[in-house]
Design an enzyme around this catalytic site. Structure first.
Site, PDB file in Angstrom:
ATOM      1  CE  LYS A  85      84.735  19.083 -52.610  1.00 12.87           C
ATOM      2  NZ  LYS A  85      85.480  20.109 -53.378  1.00 12.87           N
ATOM      3  NE  ARG A 129      86.396  22.455 -47.125  1.00 10.69           N
ATOM      4  CZ  ARG A 129      85.394  22.417 -48.004  1.00 10.69           C
ATOM      5  NH1 ARG A 129      84.341  21.691 -47.769  1.00 10.69           N
ATOM      6  NH2 ARG A 129      85.480  23.110 -49.103  1.00 10.69           N
ATOM      7  NE  ARG A 131      80.263  26.291 -58.269  1.00 11.06           N
ATOM      8  CZ  ARG A 131      80.872  25.660 -57.281  1.00 11.06           C
ATOM      9  NH1 ARG A 131      80.808  24.356 -57.189  1.00 11.06           N
ATOM     10  NH2 ARG A 131      81.575  26.333 -56.401  1.00 11.06           N
ATOM     11  NE  ARG A 146      79.555  27.943 -53.508  1.00  8.13           N
ATOM     12  CZ  ARG A 146      80.243  26.825 -53.275  1.00  8.13           C
ATOM     13  NH1 ARG A 146      79.811  25.670 -53.744  1.00  8.13           N
ATOM     14  NH2 ARG A 146      81.370  26.860 -52.599  1.00  8.13           N
ATOM     15  NE  ARG A 164      85.634  28.242 -52.426  1.00 10.11           N
ATOM     16  CZ  ARG A 164      84.836  28.122 -53.489  1.00 10.11           C
ATOM     17  NH1 ARG A 164      84.612  29.175 -54.272  1.00 10.11           N
ATOM     18  NH2 ARG A 164      84.272  26.979 -53.775  1.00 10.11           N
TER      19      ARG A 164
HETATM   20  P1  AP5 Z   1      81.565  21.181 -58.777  1.00 14.39           P
HETATM   21  O1  AP5 Z   1      81.286  19.735 -58.959  1.00 14.39           O
HETATM   22  O2  AP5 Z   1      80.422  22.061 -58.401  1.00 14.39           O
HETATM   23  O3  AP5 Z   1      82.802  21.383 -57.781  1.00 14.39           O
HETATM   24  P2  AP5 Z   1      82.982  21.020 -56.256  1.00 14.39           P
HETATM   25  O4  AP5 Z   1      84.172  20.140 -56.116  1.00 14.39           O
HETATM   26  O5  AP5 Z   1      81.706  20.502 -55.657  1.00 14.39           O
HETATM   27  O6  AP5 Z   1      83.361  22.475 -55.729  1.00 14.39           O
HETATM   28  P3  AP5 Z   1      82.837  23.366 -54.548  1.00 14.39           P
HETATM   29  O7  AP5 Z   1      83.239  24.761 -54.912  1.00 14.39           O
HETATM   30  O8  AP5 Z   1      81.385  23.167 -54.259  1.00 14.39           O
HETATM   31  O9  AP5 Z   1      83.694  22.824 -53.371  1.00 14.39           O
HETATM   32  P4  AP5 Z   1      84.170  23.534 -52.140  1.00 14.39           P
HETATM   33  O10 AP5 Z   1      84.798  22.413 -51.432  1.00 14.39           O
HETATM   34  O11 AP5 Z   1      85.016  24.729 -52.313  1.00 14.39           O
HETATM   35  O12 AP5 Z   1      82.822  24.170 -51.542  1.00 14.39           O
HETATM   36  P5  AP5 Z   1      81.876  23.728 -50.339  1.00 14.39           P
HETATM   37  O13 AP5 Z   1      80.510  24.073 -50.742  1.00 14.39           O
HETATM   38  O14 AP5 Z   1      82.173  22.351 -49.870  1.00 14.39           O
HETATM   39  O15 AP5 Z   1      82.239  21.728 -60.131  1.00 14.39           O
HETATM   40  C1  AP5 Z   1      82.545  23.096 -60.293  1.00 14.39           C
HETATM   41  C2  AP5 Z   1      82.157  23.534 -61.714  1.00 14.39           C
HETATM   42  O16 AP5 Z   1      82.967  22.824 -62.650  1.00 14.39           O
HETATM   43  C3  AP5 Z   1      80.703  23.220 -62.085  1.00 14.39           C
HETATM   44  O17 AP5 Z   1      80.165  24.306 -62.789  1.00 14.39           O
HETATM   45  C4  AP5 Z   1      80.772  21.951 -62.961  1.00 14.39           C
HETATM   46  O18 AP5 Z   1      79.782  21.969 -63.966  1.00 14.39           O
HETATM   47  C5  AP5 Z   1      82.169  22.044 -63.558  1.00 14.39           C
HETATM   48  N1  AP5 Z   1      82.805  20.717 -63.623  1.00 14.39           N
HETATM   49  C6  AP5 Z   1      82.744  19.726 -62.692  1.00 14.39           C
HETATM   50  N2  AP5 Z   1      83.474  18.663 -63.101  1.00 14.39           N
HETATM   51  C7  AP5 Z   1      84.009  19.006 -64.307  1.00 14.39           C
HETATM   52  C8  AP5 Z   1      84.878  18.331 -65.226  1.00 14.39           C
HETATM   53  N3  AP5 Z   1      85.324  17.077 -64.972  1.00 14.39           N
HETATM   54  N4  AP5 Z   1      85.251  18.983 -66.348  1.00 14.39           N
HETATM   55  C9  AP5 Z   1      84.800  20.247 -66.601  1.00 14.39           C
HETATM   56  N5  AP5 Z   1      83.962  20.942 -65.772  1.00 14.39           N
HETATM   57  C10 AP5 Z   1      83.581  20.317 -64.632  1.00 14.39           C
HETATM   58  O19 AP5 Z   1      82.380  24.703 -49.164  1.00 14.39           O
HETATM   59  C11 AP5 Z   1      82.118  26.089 -49.171  1.00 14.39           C
HETATM   60  C12 AP5 Z   1      82.594  26.701 -47.869  1.00 14.39           C
HETATM   61  O20 AP5 Z   1      81.878  26.126 -46.750  1.00 14.39           O
HETATM   62  C13 AP5 Z   1      84.068  26.496 -47.513  1.00 14.39           C
HETATM   63  O21 AP5 Z   1      84.903  27.443 -48.146  1.00 14.39           O
HETATM   64  C14 AP5 Z   1      84.028  26.647 -45.983  1.00 14.39           C
HETATM   65  O22 AP5 Z   1      83.970  28.010 -45.581  1.00 14.39           O
HETATM   66  C15 AP5 Z   1      82.720  26.000 -45.607  1.00 14.39           C
HETATM   67  N6  AP5 Z   1      82.857  24.556 -45.302  1.00 14.39           N
HETATM   68  C16 AP5 Z   1      82.293  23.521 -45.982  1.00 14.39           C
HETATM   69  N7  AP5 Z   1      82.635  22.346 -45.423  1.00 14.39           N
HETATM   70  C17 AP5 Z   1      83.434  22.628 -44.381  1.00 14.39           C
HETATM   71  C18 AP5 Z   1      84.141  21.824 -43.433  1.00 14.39           C
HETATM   72  N8  AP5 Z   1      84.059  20.457 -43.460  1.00 14.39           N
HETATM   73  N9  AP5 Z   1      84.895  22.444 -42.487  1.00 14.39           N
HETATM   74  C19 AP5 Z   1      84.979  23.795 -42.433  1.00 14.39           C
HETATM   75  N10 AP5 Z   1      84.351  24.610 -43.300  1.00 14.39           N
HETATM   76  C20 AP5 Z   1      83.583  24.037 -44.273  1.00 14.39           C
END
Ligand code: AP5
Length: 255
Positions: free
Chosen positions: A41, A116, A155, A202, A213
């Site tokens: 994402k 979410r 990452r 992170r 997660r």
């Molecule tokens: P990357 O693009 O960074 O992945 P991502 O989908 O953005 O993953 P996140 O870990 O950021 O998502 P998340 O939903 O767990 O975390 P968030 O910050 O929202 O890609 C990952 C890696 O893979 C990178 O190194 C990239 O280079 C590589 N990559 C990407 N695409 C690739 C491909 N096609 N092929 C190969 N490699 C690839 O949430 C964190 C925390 O915040 C949650 O756990 C929760 O506690 C809280 N939170 C956030 N939003 C909410 C909500 N709405 N409600 C409640 N709690 C929330």
């Protein structure tokens, strides 16, 4: 206001002016990106943002900034985030409601990591209905769980810009070095290719926290995909493909 504009270098002003002229002909779009941790994402969001002139609202980034600044919101959110659990619906709905009012969101937005839960989705629909708008498209980054551990544990992030690297899939580039050497350099020095500043991992990017997660995703977030599928606005992507191929699928889904 005028005084602060005087301080902005002419080149930056011109670039912003040209961007706004290009954006004025683009249609409004309101898009949700949904998928498990590491599905891509955050990697695709900046590309969608630039191509369609939308603002990028990532609740995870906003919450991490609040944790780092030790704001009341950050203090409340930290414990759940460290454990890989979701923070409360009220906290995230509040920050999204506020963020959507920004001028940069005038042409629409990309919601990355929100909603979410079904409650968050319902509250979002209510907020948008009040403005006479609605979500146009939900991009479902479908991917097998087994692929995600390697993506998450490899990452590295540049904290001030949010730029993301991967030891294997997206190593920083350094002129004169081949890809294998870049990877070694990253492993040794962990530096950003743009600024030369240190990269960090992170706190929740460990195999152990990833399990919680993923559980939160399957139990609380998958029903959100069903919620929008019933509305007929979900596009399913093959998120296991290389980043450039995923970008092509994203562009098709949004055009
Ligand atoms: P990357 O693009 O960074 O992945 P991502 O989908 O953005 O993953 P996140 O870990 O950021 O998502 P998340 O939903 O767990 O975390 P968030 O910050 O929202 O890609 C990952 C890696 O893979 C990178 O190194 C990239 O280079 C590589 N990559 C990407 N695409 C690739 C491909 N096609 N092929 C190969 N490699 C690839 O949430 C964190 C925390 O915040 C949650 O756990 C929760 O506690 C809280 N939170 C956030 N939003 C909410 C909500 N709405 N409600 C409640 N709690 C929330």
């Amino acid at each position: 206001m005028a005084a602060s504009l005087e301080d902005v270098p002419s080149m930056e002003l011109m670039t912003e002016l040209l961007r706004r002229m290009k954006c004025s002909s683009k249609p409004d779009k309101r898009v949700i990106l949904v998928g498990p941790p590491g599905c891509g994402k955050g990697t695709q969001s900046p590309l969608i943002k630039d191509e369609f002139c939308l603002c990028h609202l990532a609740t995870g980034d906003m919450l991490r900034a609040a944790v780092a600044a030790k704001t009341p919101l950050g203090i409340k959110a930290k414990e759940a985030m460290d454990k890989g659990e979701l923070v409360s619906d009220d906290l995230v709905v509040g920050i999204i409601d506020e963020a959507m009012k920004k001028t940069s969101c005038q042409k629409g937005f990309i919601l990355d990591g929100f909603p979410r839960t079904v409650v968050q989705a319902q509250k979002l629909d209510e907020m948008l209905a009040k403005q006479g708008t609605k979500i146009d498209k939900v991009l479902n980054f479908a991917i097998d769980d087994a692929i995600l551990e390697e993506r998450i544990t490899g990452r590295w992030i540049h904290p001030s810009s949010g730029r993301s690297y991967h030891t294997k899939f997206a190593p920083p580039k350094t002129p004169g070095l081949d890809d294998v050497s870049h990877t070694r350099l990253l492993a040794l020095a962990c530096i950003c290719q743009v600024t030369g500043e240190p990269l960090i991992q992170r706190k929740d990017d460990t195999a152990a926290v990833l399990k919680s997660r993923l559980e939160a995703f399957h139990v609380q977030t998958k029903p959100v995909i069903d919620y929008y599928t019933k509305k007929g606005i979900v596009a399913n992507l093959h998120a296991e493909k290389p980043p450039k191929e995923v970008t092509v699928e994203v562009q098709k889904a949004l055009s």
